[in-house]
Design an enzyme around this catalytic site. Structure first.
Site, PDB file in Angstrom:
ATOM      1  N   ARG A  90      -5.336   0.384  12.434  1.00 30.80           N
ATOM      2  CA  ARG A  90      -6.711   0.673  11.989  1.00 30.80           C
ATOM      3  C   ARG A  90      -7.601  -0.552  12.165  1.00 30.80           C
ATOM      4  O   ARG A  90      -8.308  -0.963  11.251  1.00 30.80           O
ATOM      5  CB  ARG A  90      -6.704   1.133  10.531  1.00 30.80           C
ATOM      6  CG  ARG A  90      -6.072   2.494  10.330  1.00 30.80           C
ATOM      7  CD  ARG A  90      -5.942   2.818   8.846  1.00 30.80           C
ATOM      8  NE  ARG A  90      -5.544   4.191   8.612  1.00 30.80           N
ATOM      9  CZ  ARG A  90      -4.305   4.631   8.677  1.00 30.80           C
ATOM     10  NH1 ARG A  90      -3.325   3.793   8.978  1.00 30.80           N
ATOM     11  NH2 ARG A  90      -4.018   5.895   8.445  1.00 30.80           N
ATOM     12  N   ASP A 144      -3.178  -2.883   3.156  1.00 32.12           N
ATOM     13  CA  ASP A 144      -3.487  -2.990   4.586  1.00 32.12           C
ATOM     14  C   ASP A 144      -4.611  -4.009   4.790  1.00 32.12           C
ATOM     15  O   ASP A 144      -5.475  -4.168   3.928  1.00 32.12           O
ATOM     16  CB  ASP A 144      -3.919  -1.629   5.148  1.00 32.12           C
ATOM     17  CG  ASP A 144      -2.726  -0.726   5.447  1.00 32.12           C
ATOM     18  OD1 ASP A 144      -1.588  -1.221   5.388  1.00 32.12           O
ATOM     19  OD2 ASP A 144      -2.934   0.471   5.743  1.00 32.12           O
ATOM     20  N   GLU A 156       0.823  -1.215   0.000  1.00 37.19           N
ATOM     21  CA  GLU A 156       0.000   0.000   0.000  1.00 37.19           C
ATOM     22  C   GLU A 156       0.854   1.260   0.000  1.00 37.19           C
ATOM     23  O   GLU A 156       0.483   2.280  -0.545  1.00 37.19           O
ATOM     24  CB  GLU A 156      -0.913  -0.015   1.236  1.00 37.19           C
ATOM     25  CG  GLU A 156      -1.949   1.066   1.229  1.00 37.19           C
ATOM     26  CD  GLU A 156      -3.064   0.811   2.229  1.00 37.19           C
ATOM     27  OE1 GLU A 156      -3.505   1.779   2.847  1.00 37.19           O
ATOM     28  OE2 GLU A 156      -3.489  -0.343   2.397  1.00 37.19           O
ATOM     29  N   LYS A 157       2.034   1.172   0.655  1.00 38.79           N
ATOM     30  CA  LYS A 157       2.907   2.338   0.733  1.00 38.79           C
ATOM     31  C   LYS A 157       4.366   1.907   0.772  1.00 38.79           C
ATOM     32  O   LYS A 157       4.662   0.755   1.107  1.00 38.79           O
ATOM     33  CB  LYS A 157       2.539   3.228   1.925  1.00 38.79           C
ATOM     34  CG  LYS A 157       2.267   2.531   3.238  1.00 38.79           C
ATOM     35  CD  LYS A 157       1.810   3.506   4.297  1.00 38.79           C
ATOM     36  CE  LYS A 157       0.369   3.459   4.692  1.00 38.79           C
ATOM     37  NZ  LYS A 157      -0.152   2.199   5.179  1.00 38.79           N
ATOM     38  N   TYR A 189      -1.000  -3.567  13.686  1.00 38.10           N
ATOM     39  CA  TYR A 189      -1.756  -2.696  12.770  1.00 38.10           C
ATOM     40  C   TYR A 189      -2.781  -1.847  13.518  1.00 38.10           C
ATOM     41  O   TYR A 189      -3.613  -2.379  14.256  1.00 38.10           O
ATOM     42  CB  TYR A 189      -2.450  -3.574  11.718  1.00 38.10           C
ATOM     43  CG  TYR A 189      -3.201  -2.794  10.682  1.00 38.10           C
ATOM     44  CD1 TYR A 189      -2.522  -1.968   9.799  1.00 38.10           C
ATOM     45  CD2 TYR A 189      -4.581  -2.872  10.591  1.00 38.10           C
ATOM     46  CE1 TYR A 189      -3.205  -1.235   8.841  1.00 38.10           C
ATOM     47  CE2 TYR A 189      -5.278  -2.145   9.632  1.00 38.10           C
ATOM     48  CZ  TYR A 189      -4.570  -1.328   8.764  1.00 38.10           C
ATOM     49  OH  TYR A 189      -5.256  -0.599   7.824  1.00 38.10           O
ATOM     50  N   ASP A 234      -7.581  -4.341   5.731  1.00 40.09           N
ATOM     51  CA  ASP A 234      -8.927  -3.844   6.033  1.00 40.09           C
ATOM     52  C   ASP A 234      -9.675  -3.596   4.725  1.00 40.09           C
ATOM     53  O   ASP A 234      -9.148  -3.830   3.634  1.00 40.09           O
ATOM     54  CB  ASP A 234      -8.873  -2.571   6.898  1.00 40.09           C
ATOM     55  CG  ASP A 234      -8.092  -1.439   6.238  1.00 40.09           C
ATOM     56  OD1 ASP A 234      -7.828  -1.513   5.017  1.00 40.09           O
ATOM     57  OD2 ASP A 234      -7.730  -0.480   6.943  1.00 40.09           O
TER      58      ASP A 234
END
Length: 675
Positions: A331, A109, A14-15, A329, A111
């Site tokens: 979130r 991530d 993701e990043k 993590y 989610d």
């Protein structure tokens, strides 16, 4: 870019920070290239959050560049995504790497949003290669290596992607259409403003507006708490009067509000000749299980109460700790832990006992790593688990003060899992004196257990919880000593802070209007997501709809907030519909609801509210009301021939007047008609 036997595995993170951590855990030397990293175990590339963005209305059709009520609602037939300007170079790199890969590993991530933002890129480039999924709940080496061994088929997460798509598209339908519809309605009434309407944002703002009005309209009322002291054996204890249902003088909350009745009651109690009789006395052992380790919103509320941090600070700090591999993590919406992680307990507790923090080190030293609290439960785990420390040793002194405080809360909650349950004896006694009923509660702690870690923070004191009660049995007498009536005043509800507003968003069932929905929505995880709630509150402050006041940062609505909430229909200002949608999104993630059906409902909902906007009753803003249509105000404009005054409802009302000394030159007969 080639692997053994021409096989190339491509990880898409993701990043960049996550990509770098994955690269460290793959075999062979790693070499960083432009936009990706080569290793012996595969290639790792990355996005920057969403590489793709939803198209704006005017990117579907240029006519939508101008906001017009007659164009609403705007419902895309086919949804369009565009490459974000800031990500064009990286998108081309990712696209080329996908073309060369033989297998792709989705490393977004763990989610709903993380699932979508890699999936939408794969769909956009029409990827046909096999895709696996890696779930990284922590970025320490042990966790990443374990996750690489346990890759899953990305198709297992199709329903999660559908849920994220539904959320994204529903937000577009509501936001784009209703912001335009109600901004135009406000402008027709003379308000020079833009009003953003959001599926989650608007009911959240309405909570604060309603709370402020409750406070403004609040009138304190006195009530009386009647209590009596009794003696049994050598022990004096306090019991509280419980009124009968037909007791006169009670307020709607069942409190005694009549001073004369309170006075007469005391006189009757004092004058009674007979001693009090014990009508019930029972003791039962109660067990209070360990407080669960936190999900993000729990952590945000805890940090708000203890340290006064706003939710965004907590999220940003938890993210930093995660990226430094110290915690898992952030979130997460889950407060449970995978059973397999219990094997790390001794190592994590060992690390914590060596911390340069007296309390955490002391508590860890006394913890029993073999204890298994209710937190360890695979059935409660989805893509997430609760936020806990990782097996990485923490250099506590090197953290900033905010990082230390957030790490403290996460570590404290983890340590508490390895203390015994809290055990106490609860005694409930009922007495009758002069025909009136009194109750007393006593609590004797048998084992402090996990509450040793939390101390006073774990206690929820109740007014009628007395500390010790004598041993009594039904039928015993108790000597009446004295009675009193404490005068109290009802208090206005407290203003929200960012932390308590976030808690309200999570417990939204308490604020729904429809009583039948309250029960149904109790199991819904509120409105918004763990990742977005803090951002929504921050946005409402930054856009001038809420302001923070005093040291405690109480949230107060501004004038535009009142305007927006008052002009919108209840369907969008009460959380009922939004909470129901969250319920449907969860059903979609579970595979029991359909994306197209849901979006069809949202399109119809948006259309009905756009229609309501046309007839919205909005107070006119402006000194000069239009004498022709009487529904708009005259506004000064610049035309070909200079200044003139025109109606705010143009083009439906084409009234116009010359300017005369900065005022509209309205003929006298029209002015008289206006009166």
């Amino acid at each position: 870019m080639a692997g053994a036997g021409g096989q190339v595995r491509l990880f898409i993170a993701e990043k960049p920070s996550m990509a770098a951590e994955i690269a460290k855990c793959l075999p062979g030397p790693a070499s960083r290239k432009d936009g990706y990293i080569n290793t012996g175990g595969g290639v790792i590339t990355w996005g920057y959050g969403h590489i793709l963005r939803q198209a704006e209305p005017d990117e579907y059709d240029p006519k939508y560049e101008r906001w017009r009520a007659e164009d609403l609602p705007i419902i895309p037939r086919e949804w369009k995504l565009l490459v974000a300007d800031s990500c064009k170079k990286q998108f081309e790199i990712v696209k080329n790497l996908i073309d060369q890969a033989t297998e792709i590993v989705h490393a977004g991530d763990p989610d709903r949003e993380g699932q979508l933002l890699i999936d939408e890129v794969l769909d956009y480039v029409d990827n046909q290669k096999p895709v696996r999924r890696i779930l990284l709940n922590a970025l320490d080496e042990q966790s990443i290596k374990k996750a690489i061994v346990n890759l899953r088929d990305n198709q297992d997460f199709f329903n999660l992607k559908q849920s994220a798509l539904a959320r994204s598209r529903a937000d577009w339908l509501i936001g784009m259409n209703l912001s335009r519809a109600f901004t135009l309605a406000a402008q027709r009434a003379g308000h020079r403003t833009t009003l953003p309407v959001g599926r989650v944002k608007t009911p959240t703002l309405a909570l604060v507006v309603r709370r402020e009005r409750e406070i403004e309209n609040f009138k304190p009322a006195d009530y009386f708490t009647v209590k009596a002291d009794f003696q049994h054996s050598d022990t004096v204890f306090t019991a509280y009067w419980k009124p009968r249902e037909d007791q006169p003088g009670l307020d709607p909350e069942g409190r005694l509000a009549d001073k004369a009745i309170a006075k007469a009651l005391l006189e009757m109690l004092e004058g009674a000749a007979q001693p009090a009789a014990v009508t019930l006395c029972e003791t039962s052992e109660k067990k209070e299980p360990q407080r669960l380790p936190p999900a993000l919103s729990t952590l945000q509320v805890m940090a708000g109460k203890k340290f006064g941090y706003d939710p965004q600070v907590v999220l940003d700090t938890a993210q930093k700790l995660y990226e430094r591999k110290l915690t898992t993590y952030p979130r997460s919406d889950c407060e449970f832990l995978p059973e397999s992680q219990h094997e790390d307990a001794a190592r994590i507790l060992g690390n914590l006992s060596g911390l340069a923090h007296g309390e955490l080190a002391g508590w860890s030293g006394k913890a029993d790593s073999l204890t298994r609290s209710r937190a360890w439960n695979d059935k409660k785990i989805t893509a997430h688990h609760a936020i806990i420390p990782t097996v990485e040793r923490c250099n506590y002194a090197a953290l900033s003060e905010t990082e230390r405080n957030i790490y403290f809360l996460i570590a404290q909650a983890y340590i508490a899992q390895f203390y015994p349950v809290h055990v106490y004896d609860q005694t409930k006694a009922e007495l009758e004196h002069a025909g009136e009923r009194f109750t007393a509660n006593g609590r004797i702690i048998k084992e402090l257990g996990w509450k040793e870690v939390y101390g006073a923070d774990a206690e929820e004191k109740k007014e009628d919880d007395s500390t010790t009660l004598p041993a009594m049995t039904k039928g015993d007498s108790a000597e009446f000593i004295r009675a009193s009536a404490d005068k109290k005043s009802t208090k206005a509800p407290g203003r929200f802070t960012a932390a308590t507003l976030l808690a309200a968003m999570k417990e939204i069932h308490k604020y729904v209007k429809n009583p039948d929905l309250k029960k149904q929505l109790k199991d819904v995880a509120g409105i918004g997501t763990e990742a977005t709630r803090a951002t929504i509150i921050k946005e409402l402050i930054e856009r001038g709809f809420l302001r923070e006041e005093t040291k405690k940062k109480y949230l107060k609505p501004t004038e535009p907030a009142y305007l927006l909430v008052d002009m919108l229909p209840e369907e969008i200002t009460y959380p009922d519909f939004t909470a129901l949608w969250e319920d449907i999104l969860q059903q979609m993630a579970d595979g029991s609801a359909n994306l197209d059906t849901f979006l069809g409902q949202q399109a119809r909902f948006a259309a009905s509210l756009c229609y309501k906007a046309k007839g919205a009753n909005i107070p006119l803003k402006g000194e000069h009301h239009c004498p022709r249509c009487r529904k708009g105000v005259l506004q000064l404009r610049n035309g070909k021939h200079g200044k003139f005054w025109g109606c705010s409802r143009y083009p439906s009302c084409r009234a116009s007047y010359d300017d005369k000394n900065d005022k509209p030159d309205i003929p006298v007969r029209q002015t008289e008609g206006q009166g």
